[in-house]
Design an enzyme around this catalytic site. Structure first.
Site, PDB file in Angstrom:
ATOM      1  N   HIS A  95       0.799  -1.235   0.000  1.00 56.91           N
ATOM      2  CA  HIS A  95       0.000   0.000   0.000  1.00 56.91           C
ATOM      3  C   HIS A  95       0.823   1.273   0.000  1.00 56.91           C
ATOM      4  O   HIS A  95       0.250   2.361  -0.022  1.00 56.91           O
ATOM      5  CB  HIS A  95      -0.935   0.036   1.207  1.00 56.91           C
ATOM      6  CG  HIS A  95      -2.078  -0.908   1.104  1.00 56.91           C
ATOM      7  ND1 HIS A  95      -3.237  -0.595   0.426  1.00 56.91           N
ATOM      8  CD2 HIS A  95      -2.246  -2.157   1.576  1.00 56.91           C
ATOM      9  CE1 HIS A  95      -4.072  -1.620   0.496  1.00 56.91           C
ATOM     10  NE2 HIS A  95      -3.492  -2.585   1.184  1.00 56.91           N
ATOM     11  N   LYS A 123      -8.374  14.524   3.008  1.00 54.22           N
ATOM     12  CA  LYS A 123      -7.541  13.312   3.094  1.00 54.22           C
ATOM     13  C   LYS A 123      -6.650  13.473   4.314  1.00 54.22           C
ATOM     14  O   LYS A 123      -6.532  14.561   4.869  1.00 54.22           O
ATOM     15  CB  LYS A 123      -6.706  13.130   1.826  1.00 54.22           C
ATOM     16  CG  LYS A 123      -5.946  14.403   1.400  1.00 54.22           C
ATOM     17  CD  LYS A 123      -5.177  14.235   0.097  1.00 54.22           C
ATOM     18  CE  LYS A 123      -6.031  14.216  -1.139  1.00 54.22           C
ATOM     19  NZ  LYS A 123      -6.270  12.897  -1.718  1.00 54.22           N
ATOM     20  N   ARG A 124      -6.023  12.377   4.768  1.00 53.65           N
ATOM     21  CA  ARG A 124      -5.080  12.486   5.876  1.00 53.65           C
ATOM     22  C   ARG A 124      -4.038  13.553   5.542  1.00 53.65           C
ATOM     23  O   ARG A 124      -3.677  13.736   4.378  1.00 53.65           O
ATOM     24  CB  ARG A 124      -4.392  11.131   6.136  1.00 53.65           C
ATOM     25  CG  ARG A 124      -5.321  10.027   6.632  1.00 53.65           C
ATOM     26  CD  ARG A 124      -5.974  10.389   7.948  1.00 53.65           C
ATOM     27  NE  ARG A 124      -4.973  10.505   8.991  1.00 53.65           N
ATOM     28  CZ  ARG A 124      -4.664   9.546   9.862  1.00 53.65           C
ATOM     29  NH1 ARG A 124      -5.308   8.394   9.844  1.00 53.65           N
ATOM     30  NH2 ARG A 124      -3.745   9.743  10.784  1.00 53.65           N
ATOM     31  N   LYS A 170       1.147  14.482   0.362  1.00 52.87           N
ATOM     32  CA  LYS A 170      -0.169  14.830  -0.201  1.00 52.87           C
ATOM     33  C   LYS A 170      -0.268  16.330  -0.488  1.00 52.87           C
ATOM     34  O   LYS A 170      -1.166  16.791  -1.178  1.00 52.87           O
ATOM     35  CB  LYS A 170      -1.290  14.382   0.735  1.00 52.87           C
ATOM     36  CG  LYS A 170      -1.427  12.854   0.845  1.00 52.87           C
ATOM     37  CD  LYS A 170      -2.502  12.491   1.864  1.00 52.87           C
ATOM     38  CE  LYS A 170      -2.631  10.988   2.093  1.00 52.87           C
ATOM     39  NZ  LYS A 170      -3.497  10.315   1.093  1.00 52.87           N
ATOM     40  N   THR A 225      -8.297   6.874  -2.978  1.00 55.43           N
ATOM     41  CA  THR A 225      -9.656   6.409  -3.270  1.00 55.43           C
ATOM     42  C   THR A 225     -10.631   7.578  -3.254  1.00 55.43           C
ATOM     43  O   THR A 225     -11.693   7.499  -3.866  1.00 55.43           O
ATOM     44  CB  THR A 225     -10.118   5.339  -2.262  1.00 55.43           C
ATOM     45  OG1 THR A 225      -9.931   5.838  -0.927  1.00 55.43           O
ATOM     46  CG2 THR A 225      -9.367   4.042  -2.441  1.00 55.43           C
ATOM     47  N   LYS A 251     -14.171   8.689  -5.413  1.00 60.40           N
ATOM     48  CA  LYS A 251     -15.463   9.122  -4.843  1.00 60.40           C
ATOM     49  C   LYS A 251     -15.858  10.479  -5.408  1.00 60.40           C
ATOM     50  O   LYS A 251     -17.030  10.707  -5.732  1.00 60.40           O
ATOM     51  CB  LYS A 251     -15.368   9.211  -3.317  1.00 60.40           C
ATOM     52  CG  LYS A 251     -14.956   7.910  -2.622  1.00 60.40           C
ATOM     53  CD  LYS A 251     -14.644   8.189  -1.135  1.00 60.40           C
ATOM     54  CE  LYS A 251     -13.787   7.111  -0.518  1.00 60.40           C
ATOM     55  NZ  LYS A 251     -13.207   7.540   0.784  1.00 60.40           N
TER      56      LYS A 251
HETATM   57  C1  LIG Z   1     -11.911   7.922   1.068  1.00 56.78           C
HETATM   58  C2  LIG Z   1     -11.482   8.369   2.388  1.00 56.78           C
HETATM   59  C3  LIG Z   1     -10.104   8.485   2.679  1.00 56.78           C
HETATM   60  C4  LIG Z   1      -9.025   8.225   1.658  1.00 56.78           C
HETATM   61  O1  LIG Z   1      -8.785   9.447   0.992  1.00 56.78           O
HETATM   62  P1  LIG Z   1      -7.533   9.668   0.001  1.00 56.78           P
HETATM   63  O2  LIG Z   1      -7.734  11.079  -0.489  1.00 56.78           O
HETATM   64  O3  LIG Z   1      -7.686   8.684  -1.105  1.00 56.78           O
HETATM   65  O4  LIG Z   1      -6.304   9.510   0.796  1.00 56.78           O
HETATM   66  C5  LIG Z   1      -9.717   8.906   3.939  1.00 56.78           C
HETATM   67  N1  LIG Z   1     -10.634   9.202   4.899  1.00 56.78           N
HETATM   68  C6  LIG Z   1     -11.965   9.117   4.651  1.00 56.78           C
HETATM   69  C7  LIG Z   1     -12.933   9.473   5.731  1.00 56.78           C
HETATM   70  C8  LIG Z   1     -12.436   8.709   3.397  1.00 56.78           C
HETATM   71  O5  LIG Z   1     -13.762   8.624   3.170  1.00 56.78           O
END
Ligand SMILES: *Cc1c(COP(=O)(O)O)cnc(C)c1O
Length: 601
Positions: free
Chosen positions: A142, A333-334, A339, A441, A445
């Site tokens: 990952h 995102k985190r 990032k 991910t 979305k």
């Molecule tokens: C989808 C999701 C993530 C992953 O986000 P990335 O931008 O792909 O790192 C992290 N936290 C939550 C609450 C999410 O729904």
């Protein structure tokens, strides 16, 4: 916990484990007055599964993580063996009955625990035990970040898991034999590939162990898998090329479209029926509506309603008022330096200065929305959150901005807030330094909810752009190869950017001048600025200008409401690949060799 899939007719069990002490209250000690002592042992045991990802910034935290990982691995392996032995006696049958998919390196000890059970409990011959183990285990990588690749000090194993350490040494001897056969007279390969990293402190390389103990190794997006093969573990790829494969991530369309965006779901179902819910490729049938103005008007109206709902969430959680008529530009995102939330922040400062110092007017008001948590021990990530909040305070309260820019950091980002955020977004910020985001991910979305991506060629962004079309995706930044090149040659010079580019100089100077720390130490953000100006490992300044240009293109394109809606629709219609159903089907066919019960019918 029984799990039923959407319209599913089968039930799977999610097995949850927690650590509990075998002894109840030590009444002797208690009656002596040792009230704390009497429960101390119980508490210590229960600590094992008390929190997920205990902070690894101190030694005790790292030790607790190792113990926790072993605890969960042992629970799972012993449970699988219990169920297998209910109606089997020959362990050579195990690989035909079970596949253990290692989700990152965190459960790698499952390999060693299975070996221990086969060797010590069932007395299998070592070669046979390892053959069975290797045919049962598969590993999903990952991350490529060196600091996230787990390495456990041998000293911790000596203390907590001495038997497992012996087995790891035995697996390493087996590995070294394979390496010697395949790469004769190449001692460098031996030390590069060894499960043991030599040095001041000897460490176990968990990724090497996971690869050695598995029959399959996969990455989670096409570019990521290529980087795993050619940059992360090229020697292992050369030794076992057939083990490596890609499984691009996906997300559930049930939660992220059907439930989260009911307005859009209803519009879709009205026009193409409801088969898309379990076969997301059906969304392609929406493509003809890209030229249907009345359909696009409905899409625009749904987005507006979702933006009003998101504006309400922002008001409720931050007290900041934002206009649903502005562009909703979102990065959730985190928080992590790779990032690059701080690249986004630097751009906001640039735009702010172009208004207050150059007297510019933006073509379109814009709202920058952030959300995301920092790991408890990650000081720099916490400082980035502080930076964004300080920029928000200054920009939102400067009358000269005339509300053309608003910035809001939504606290406590989690799935329940994410469900409101994605449907209400216009722009999806996917701006990691190329080569560092394994997949992502949220990019998926956002796309299936009709947000256009502003992104680098990283992770699944690459495949999203391939699917939705380059004209419906705002690309910027260096490629992974270009980033790698600059690292190898040490050719990225942040001071050259500062000295030769007045826009960059102005932003950096503003951030170090105290402009965003009116009531605080003006050096508060020095650690962030120093990282950028010293090495700029994440190429913030190298990508700054193309990021600015992409933002300008977005602001122009957004002016044409119908053209924008068309791009949004094509993002929705062409996001079918990113359903988790496709991903799981590929794992089932290529790795687990199982058929879904639906296909069997
Ligand atoms: C989808 C999701 C993530 C992953 O986000 P990335 O931008 O792909 O790192 C992290 N936290 C939550 C609450 C999410 O729904």
């Amino acid at each position: 916990m029984p799990i039923v899939g959407y319209t599913g007719e089968t039930v799977n069990y999610l097995r949850l484990f927690s650590a509990q002490s075998a002894n109840t209250l030590d009444i002797e000690t208690f009656n002596r007055g040792g009230y704390v002592e009497a429960v101390e042992k119980n508490i210590k045991v229960e600590t094992i599964s008390k929190v997920l990802y205990p902070s690894d910034s101190v030694e005790q935290g790292r030790y607790l993580r190792l113990i926790q990982q072993y605890f969960f691995c042992s629970c799972v392996i012993n449970d699988i063996i219990r169920r297998f032995t209910e109606d089997h006696t020959d362990f050579r049958e195990l690989p035909n009955k079970a596949v253990i998919q290692l989700n990152d390196t965190h459960p790698t000890l499952a390999i060693v625990e299975l070996m221990r059970v086969l060797l010590d409990v069932y007395q299998l011959d070592w070669e046979e035990a390892f053959d069975i183990t290797r045919k049962t285990m598969a590993y999903t990588n990952h991350t490529l970040l060196p600091e996230a690749l787990e390495k456990w000090p041998v000293s911790m194993f000596e203390k907590a898991l001495p038997r497992h350490l012996i087995i790891i040494y035995e697996i390493n001897e087996w590995l070294m034999r394979q390496v010697r056969e395949h790469f004769p007279n190449d001692p460098v390969k031996l030390s590069q590939m060894s499960l043991i990293e030599e040095g001041y402190e000897k460490k176990i390389r968990m990724a090497h162990l996971a690869i050695t103990g598995s029959f399959s190794v996969n990455g989670v997006a096409a570019i990521h898998t290529e980087l795993v093969k050619h940059k992360l573990v090229p020697d292992f790829y050369e030794l076992w090329p057939d083990k490596f494969n890609n499984k691009t991530n996906g997300v559930t369309p049930r939660r992220w479209l059907l439930v989260a965006n009911q307005g859009l779901s209803n519009l879709i179902t009205t026009h193409i029926g409801d088969k898309w819910i379990t076969d997301l490729s059906e969304l392609r049938r929406l493509e003809p509506y890209a030229t249907d103005e009345s359909f696009l008007r409905k899409l625009i109206d749904i987005k507006k309603q979702n933006k009003i709902r998101l504006a309400q969430l922002i008001d409720n959680t931050t007290g900041i008022t934002v206009s649903p008529d502005s562009i909703f530009d979102v990065q959730v995102k985190r928080i992590h330096e790779y990032k690059r939330q701080h690249l986004n922040a630097l751009h906001i400062v640039h735009q702010y200065l172009s208004i207050v110092e150059d007297g510019k007017t933006l073509p379109q008001p814009i709202t920058y929305i952030f959300g995301g948590k920092a790991a408890p021990g990650y000081e720099m990530a916490k400082l980035i959150i502080k930076l964004i909040n300080n920029i928000a305070f200054v920009v939102n309260n400067d009358a000269r901005v005339k509300d053309q820019i608003k910035v809001a950091f939504i606290p406590d980002y989690k799935v329940s807030s994410a469900e409101i955020i994605f449907p209400g977004s216009d722009v999806s910020e996917q701006i990691s330094t190329a080569g560092y985001e394994a997949s992502g991910t949220s990019n998926m979305k956002f796309a299936m909810n009709g947000a256009l991506t502003l992104g680098t060629l990283d992770g699944a962004n690459v495949e999203i752009r391939d699917e939705v079309g380059a004209e419906n995706f705002y690309l910027f930044g260096l490629t992974a190869e270009e980033v790698d090149e600059r690292h190898k040659n040490d050719s990225h010079k942040p001071w050259d950017y500062y000295n030769s580019d007045p826009r960059i100089k102005r932003v950096i100077d503003a951030l170090t001048s105290g402009m965003f720390t009116p009531n605080e130490d003006k050096n508060l953000f020095a650690p962030i600025m120093q990282n950028i100006m010293f090495k700029d490992y994440y190429m913030i300044l190298a990508d700054f200008n193309s990021y600015v240009a992409a933002h300008e293109k977005i602001a122009q394109d957004y002016q044409n409401e119908l053209e924008w809606a068309k791009k949004a629709l094509l993002n929705i219609a062409r996001s079918g690949k990113f359903s988790i159903d496709r991903t799981v089907d590929q794992y089932a066919q290529d790795i687990w060799h199982v058929q879904s019960s639906v296909d069997k019918e």
